[in-house]
Design an enzyme around this catalytic site. Structure first.
Site, mmCIF file in Angstrom:
data_model
loop_
_atom_site.group_PDB
_atom_site.id
_atom_site.type_symbol
_atom_site.label_atom_id
_atom_site.label_comp_id
_atom_site.label_asym_id
_atom_site.label_seq_id
_atom_site.Cartn_x
_atom_site.Cartn_y
_atom_site.Cartn_z
ATOM 1 N N ASP A 178 0.979 -1.217 0.071
ATOM 2 C CA ASP A 178 -0.019 -0.005 -0.045
ATOM 3 C C ASP A 178 0.947 1.011 -0.090
ATOM 4 O OD1 ASP A 178 -1.539 2.138 0.749
ATOM 5 O OD2 ASP A 178 -2.869 0.887 1.796
ATOM 6 N N HIS A 179 0.967 1.985 -1.026
ATOM 7 C CA HIS A 179 2.119 2.698 -1.165
ATOM 8 C C HIS A 179 2.277 3.995 -0.607
ATOM 9 C CE1 HIS A 179 -0.408 4.377 -4.439
ATOM 10 N NE2 HIS A 179 0.008 5.762 -3.884
ATOM 11 N N HIS A 241 -6.015 2.612 1.235
ATOM 12 C CA HIS A 241 -5.301 3.927 1.703
ATOM 13 C C HIS A 241 -5.838 4.708 3.096
ATOM 14 C CE1 HIS A 241 -3.121 3.036 -1.789
ATOM 15 N NE2 HIS A 241 -4.012 3.969 -2.439
HETATM 16 P P1 NAD Z 1 0.657 -2.165 -17.109
HETATM 17 O O1 NAD Z 1 -0.491 -2.613 -17.808
HETATM 18 O O2 NAD Z 1 1.445 -0.963 -17.496
HETATM 19 O O3 NAD Z 1 1.846 -3.365 -17.212
HETATM 20 C C1 NAD Z 1 1.418 -4.648 -16.736
HETATM 21 C C2 NAD Z 1 2.735 -5.542 -17.312
HETATM 22 O O4 NAD Z 1 2.067 -7.037 -17.240
HETATM 23 C C3 NAD Z 1 3.308 -5.489 -18.716
HETATM 24 O O5 NAD Z 1 4.554 -5.602 -18.593
HETATM 25 C C4 NAD Z 1 2.602 -6.526 -19.470
HETATM 26 O O6 NAD Z 1 3.529 -6.842 -20.605
HETATM 27 C C5 NAD Z 1 2.710 -7.379 -18.567
HETATM 28 N N1 NAD Z 1 1.858 -8.730 -18.892
HETATM 29 C C6 NAD Z 1 0.534 -8.864 -19.046
HETATM 30 N N2 NAD Z 1 0.055 -9.905 -19.301
HETATM 31 C C7 NAD Z 1 1.236 -10.753 -19.083
HETATM 32 C C8 NAD Z 1 1.320 -12.047 -19.373
HETATM 33 N N3 NAD Z 1 0.372 -13.153 -19.610
HETATM 34 N N4 NAD Z 1 2.471 -12.606 -19.221
HETATM 35 C C9 NAD Z 1 3.555 -12.041 -18.749
HETATM 36 N N5 NAD Z 1 3.464 -10.514 -18.619
HETATM 37 C C10 NAD Z 1 2.361 -10.100 -18.985
HETATM 38 O O7 NAD Z 1 0.553 -2.087 -15.669
HETATM 39 P P2 NAD Z 1 0.839 -1.229 -14.465
HETATM 40 O O8 NAD Z 1 0.363 0.034 -14.567
HETATM 41 O O9 NAD Z 1 2.402 -1.351 -14.414
HETATM 42 O O10 NAD Z 1 0.555 -1.747 -13.057
HETATM 43 C C11 NAD Z 1 0.782 -3.432 -12.712
HETATM 44 C C12 NAD Z 1 0.494 -3.508 -11.423
HETATM 45 O O11 NAD Z 1 0.658 -2.341 -10.304
HETATM 46 C C13 NAD Z 1 -1.346 -3.439 -11.297
HETATM 47 O O12 NAD Z 1 -1.565 -4.424 -10.287
HETATM 48 C C14 NAD Z 1 -1.660 -2.122 -10.945
HETATM 49 O O13 NAD Z 1 -2.843 -2.074 -9.996
HETATM 50 C C15 NAD Z 1 -0.582 -1.834 -9.963
HETATM 51 N N6 NAD Z 1 -0.386 -0.319 -9.792
HETATM 52 C C16 NAD Z 1 0.148 0.291 -10.548
HETATM 53 C C17 NAD Z 1 0.378 1.810 -10.296
HETATM 54 C C18 NAD Z 1 0.899 2.667 -11.643
HETATM 55 O O14 NAD Z 1 1.456 3.840 -11.294
HETATM 56 N N7 NAD Z 1 1.035 2.108 -12.604
HETATM 57 C C19 NAD Z 1 0.241 2.204 -9.176
HETATM 58 C C20 NAD Z 1 -0.366 1.454 -8.179
HETATM 59 C C21 NAD Z 1 -0.731 0.133 -8.377
#
Ligand code: NAD
Length: 494
Positions: A178-179, A241
């Protein structure tokens, strides 16, 4: 001198947004500070076919603004390896295992492994299962799993997910992010409370009238409409949060500032949060959805229903406010109000603690009650504190005025304060789970949220009900007015 940590990081979702924006810069900061030196390696995985060189270029690009020099960035990036990997393909784990073992030997990592699941939660179960079944978990060294939010979308789904993960990892190996818990000033709540007798001795229902927590975002859903429309503010913000912040504010002093002790107290506080009966939801909770900005606004912003990938009749809330009560000795009848939403007047997170009025106003203020003392904890973007005190106005007579004692960290200090992800990754390397959420906290929070969600899902609501650039629907103001209070932070009022 910072102690060097040895570990192999495997980042699932290595080509994703989170990895590029947060994880690589955080790892670089740890490298700069000497926590990571020679004995670490990172494997980035995703489905795409990338070479190590291409991956390293991406990593270097993600740290461009914070690098000491191109040579330093290059040296850091040389620890990164890319492995094309589909998480649903069992055979791919064998390739990953080979590379992991090779790097473990090359960098002498003693079997220490940190698996970071930076991808859709739909895959958390299958990844953890395969990590175990295909022997990626080592028998020597530590094996830790960092999991991104959301952890389920209700109690049932969270339980199912937890059971899947627990089949491969013990609770003490699971680090649920939980950042908010990595933020400097959220961690400072404990320092303010337990480092100052003057504060902690007044930290209860005898002296505190109410507590107000605001997590306000000025942006809309931007390009995340598709995800957000299935989630909403209640699941996205309250379950994690806000309830985490409340547990830190409400918990009893732990005997030591250690993960197990703090967690025990946080869980006790969360368990004391009063669960609503379905017929109590309306009186305690407010939901909202942003519409366009007001006609006289300088900005011309779309309403939520006009956003990309959002249903034109969406019932998803982009704002939620509520009144939470904690049934224990310390907090009986003290409302914890919270509000959070998108497209609000100003971006900012702060906690306002309103103390009780003095029983009698002895001063010449036209029989008005004296303003309450307010302690404010600024969490972001500004970090700091303020305390509002009544003092005598200079001059003849005995009139009072309210003075604000304020300390805000300088922009430079704030800019240099560690990123939440940097702290959390270091905590995980140290095996310190204080700032991660335990399953018991997740479960208790979902049970609280599920009652509200179920009630709301059974009623259609008249959305949109607040203008972009406002501080949410009027019902959120009313929630406090009914109890004789008002939101202390009003960025719209000058
Ligand atoms: P994103 O869609 O940008 O990235 C997803 C990644 O998963 C990509 O690298 C994609 O290639 C990979 N992927 C998807 N299907 C796949 C498969 N079958 N096999 C292997 N790789 C696969 O998503 P994100 O924004 O980086 O978010 C990732 C996680 O972090 C999520 O749970 C999101 O809720 C959480 N999160 C993200 C942020 C943010 O700022 N982006 C903030 C808080 C939480």
């Amino acid at each position: 001198m910072n102690t060097e940590k040895k570990a192999l990081f495997t980042i699932f979702g290595g080509t994703g947004d989170l990895a590029k924006r947060k994880l690589y810069p955080s790892l670089y900061r740890l490298y700069k500070k000497g926590y990571l030196k020679k004995q670490f390696a990172v494997i980035g995985t995703a489905r795409r076919e990338w070479t190590d060189d291409f991956y390293r270029e991406i990593v270097i690009d993600s740290i461009r603004d914070i690098t000491d020099s191109p040579e330093h960035a290059l040296k850091f990036a040389s620890h990164f390896y890319y492995q094309s990997h589909n998480v649903t393909d069992v055979n791919h784990y064998d390739t990953l295992k080979k590379l992991s073992n090779k790097l473990d030997e090359e960098y002498q990592l003693n079997g220490n492994r940190l698996f970071y699941l930076a991808m859709s939660p739909n895959f958390f179960g299958i990844i953890s299962q395969n990590l175990k079944d295909r022997d990626l978990i080592t028998t020597c060294g530590f094996n830790r799993l960092i999991i991104e939010k959301p952890f389920g979308h209700d109690f049932e789904s969270a339980l199912k997910l937890n059971n899947q993960i627990r089949a491969s990892f013990e609770e003490n190996q699971i680090y649920r992010i939980d950042h908010y818990l990595g933020k400097e000033m959220v961690q400072n709540i404990s320092a303010v409370r337990f480092g100052n007798y003057i504060i902690e001795s007044m930290w209860n229902s005898r002296y505190i009238d109410n507590i107000q927590i605001t997590l306000s975002e000025s942006l809309g859903v931007e390009e995340r409409g598709g995800y957000y429309d299935t989630s909403g503010a209640l699941r996205d913000m309250l379950q994690n949060h806000i309830l985490q912040i409340i547990s830190l504010l409400a918990m009893e002093p732990p005997t030591r500032l250690e993960d197990k002790e703090i967690r025990t107290e946080k869980i006790k506080a969360l368990r004391a949060v009063r669960l609503f009966e379905p017929n109590e939801v309306t009186g305690h909770m407010v939901r909202g959805q942003y519409g366009p900005s007001l006609d006289d606004s300088s900005e011309n912003l779309n309403g939520y229903r006009e956003e990309i990938n959002v249903a034109p009749d969406s019932q998803t809330e982009t704002f939620v406010a509520g009144k939470i009560l904690i049934d224990n000795f310390r907090w009986m009848d003290v409302p914890f109000y919270f509000r959070t939403g998108k497209r609000l007047a100003k971006k900012g997170t702060q906690i306002d603690i309103e103390f009780k009025n003095v029983p009698l106003n002895l001063f010449d203020n036209n029989d008005e009650p004296l303003p309450a003392n307010i302690l404010t904890i600024y969490i972001q973007p500004t970090e700091g504190f303020s305390l509002e005190l009544n003092t005598k106005k200079i001059g003849l007579g005995l009139e009072t005025e309210t003075l604000k004692l304020e300390h805000k960290h300088s922009a430079e200090t704030t800019a240099n304060s560690p990123e939440a992800y940097e702290k959390l990754i270091l905590d995980c390397l140290n095996g310190d789970s204080t700032n991660f959420t335990h399953w018991d906290e997740v479960a208790t929070s979902w049970k609280f949220v599920d009652v509200i969600r179920e009630h709301w899902d059974n009623e259609t609501v008249n959305f949109p009900n607040y203008a972009s650039g406002s501080m949410g629907p009027t019902a959120s103001e009313q929630l406090l007015i009914t109890d004789g209070f008002k939101w202390h932070w009003c960025p719209n009022e000058k």
